[in-house]
Design an enzyme around this catalytic site. Structure first.
Site, mmCIF file in Angstrom:
data_model
loop_
_atom_site.group_PDB
_atom_site.id
_atom_site.type_symbol
_atom_site.label_atom_id
_atom_site.label_comp_id
_atom_site.label_asym_id
_atom_site.label_seq_id
_atom_site.Cartn_x
_atom_site.Cartn_y
_atom_site.Cartn_z
ATOM 1 N N CYS A 125 0.825 -1.222 0.000
ATOM 2 C CA CYS A 125 0.000 0.000 0.000
ATOM 3 C C CYS A 125 0.856 1.268 0.000
ATOM 4 O O CYS A 125 0.330 2.366 -0.192
ATOM 5 C CB CYS A 125 -0.936 -0.001 1.192
ATOM 6 N N HIS A 268 -3.428 6.882 2.582
ATOM 7 C CA HIS A 268 -3.814 5.579 2.042
ATOM 8 C C HIS A 268 -5.222 5.242 2.531
ATOM 9 O O HIS A 268 -5.536 5.414 3.710
ATOM 10 C CB HIS A 268 -2.798 4.527 2.491
ATOM 11 N N ASN A 299 -10.226 -0.543 -0.247
ATOM 12 C CA ASN A 299 -8.773 -0.392 -0.109
ATOM 13 C C ASN A 299 -8.116 -1.030 -1.338
ATOM 14 O O ASN A 299 -8.132 -2.244 -1.490
ATOM 15 C CB ASN A 299 -8.344 -1.088 1.191
#
Ligand code: UT7
Length: 343
Positions: A125, A268, A299
């Protein structure tokens, strides 16, 4: 002995900035209701604990490279940069399903970029923010004038739909940025790092090589478990809230910018509650818009920061040319953050 010649190298650093962004979300929208039965959950629980309402999922025949291509075309167009000007392609991904070759050379070819340096990076990520840092250094040092940076994931291929801790979180998508020479500084110092002792916190459950004996031995009847990505949610949550919020504060200091001066905060998209906790630590004033793309997009790991930022710009929530603090964090554990001038 003959004297060693001095190598010719650039004598001074240039400036770099993001010239254009692009994003791609697959067509299919998957609401929580499609997921809850398999994990004994509810729409209410998922929304309360993560902020996720929907996520997008790619078609079975839609690849990481396909999604990267769509986002890249948009970024190139937004930047007004021709494929022929791109000298390097960096793809940040953990879900390109080939050990080799990398996605980046194939993407470069598809886009008609002649002979680019091209490679993938694996920083989960944080991958996009890692790649922005690399691209910034490459441009500043004069290695190349323009770098195409892509964060892309097809996490639906690596999600266990029965795993309560992850099945509702991940989505598919791609975000891209064109980083190139600039007459002003457009990418601040990167704060990055890793905690290898926390490698178990988010991990592919099996190594590919664990599958081999089971598949090759006809006598074995044990079921082959697909190497899905799983995580220790609470461990990652606590790390993000306590340590990543502090990294965000230090990133502002390193860039010489106050929270007050930001035009966007793009963390993020891991969990809406993590974002809210970071806002508190940063003492972010209410006038600074905050990326909340997780609600619709889930996500998307390496794709989440560029997808969220390009949406904020497209919807007029953040202003072109303004300052944004961006931070990525995830499996490794790894993290990277920088202040950037939005294109
Ligand atoms: O992108 C990489 C970085 N990733 C992240 O930053 C993710 C960080 N972690 C998280 O976002 C959160 O930890 C999750 C959203 C994954 C989980 O939320 P949580 O508040 O940490 O849940 P929990 O694991 O502490 O579980 C709380 C309760 C438990 O029930 P009891 O023991 O309180 O009765 C769980 O059994 O919720 C239960 N639970 C669920 N209930 C419904 C756990 N998973 C689920 C579920 N649906 N899917």
């Amino acid at each position: 002995m003959t004297e060693r010649p001095t190598l010719t190298v650039p004598a001074s650093l240039r400036h770099a900035r993001i010239h254009g962004l692009g994003g791609y979300r697959p067509e299919r929208v998957v609401p929580n209701s499609e997921i809850v039965d398999l994990i004994d959950s509810s729409d209410e629980w998922i929304q309360q604990r993560s902020g996720i309402v929907t996520r997008h999922r790619a078609r079975a025949d839609e690849t990481v490279v396909d999604m990267a291509e769509a986002a890249s075309r948009e970024a190139l167009q937004a930047a007004g940069v021709e494929p022929g000007q791109i000298g390097a392609v960096i793809v940040a991904t953990v879900s390109h399903p080939y050990q080799t070759p990398a996605a980046a050379p194939i993407l470069g070819h598809r886009l008609g970029i002649p002979n680019p340096a091209a490679f993938d990076i694996s920083a989960a990520c944080a991958g996009y923010c890692y790649a922005i840092s690399l691209a910034n250094d490459m441009v500043r040092a004069g290695t190349t004038d323009y770098v195409l940076v892509v964060g892309v994931e097809k996490l639906s291929d690596f999600t266990d739909k029965h795993d309560r801790g992850s099945a509702f979180i991940f989505g598919d998508g791609a975000g891209a940025a064109v980083v190139g020479v600039s007459d002003f500084p457009g990418i601040g110092p990167t704060l990055w790092g890793s905690l290898g002792d926390q490698a178990d916190a988010i991990t592919q459950r099996e190594a590919w090589t664990d599958l081999r004996p089971v598949m090759e031995d006809p006598e074995r009847t044990d079921p082959v478990r697909w190497p899905s990505i799983v995580m220790q949610g609470q461990t990652v949550f606590r790390w993000a809230v306590f340590s990543m919020a502090q990294v965000a504060v230090e990133t502002l200091e390193a860039a010489g910018v106050t929270a007050e001066q930001l035009d966007a905060f793009v963390p993020h998209q891991a969990n809406m509650r993590i974002t809210d906790a970071m806002i508190k630590t940063l003492k972010l004033p209410p006038h600074v818009p905050v990326a909340r793309d997780i609600a619709e997009t889930g996500n998307t790991s390496a794709a989440s920061v560029p997808l969220a930022m390009s949406r904020m710009l497209a919807e007029g929530e953040a202003k072109h040319g303004g300052l944004a603090l961006q931070i990525g964090f995830g499996a490794g554990l790894v993290y990277a953050a920088q202040v950037v001038v939005m294109p």
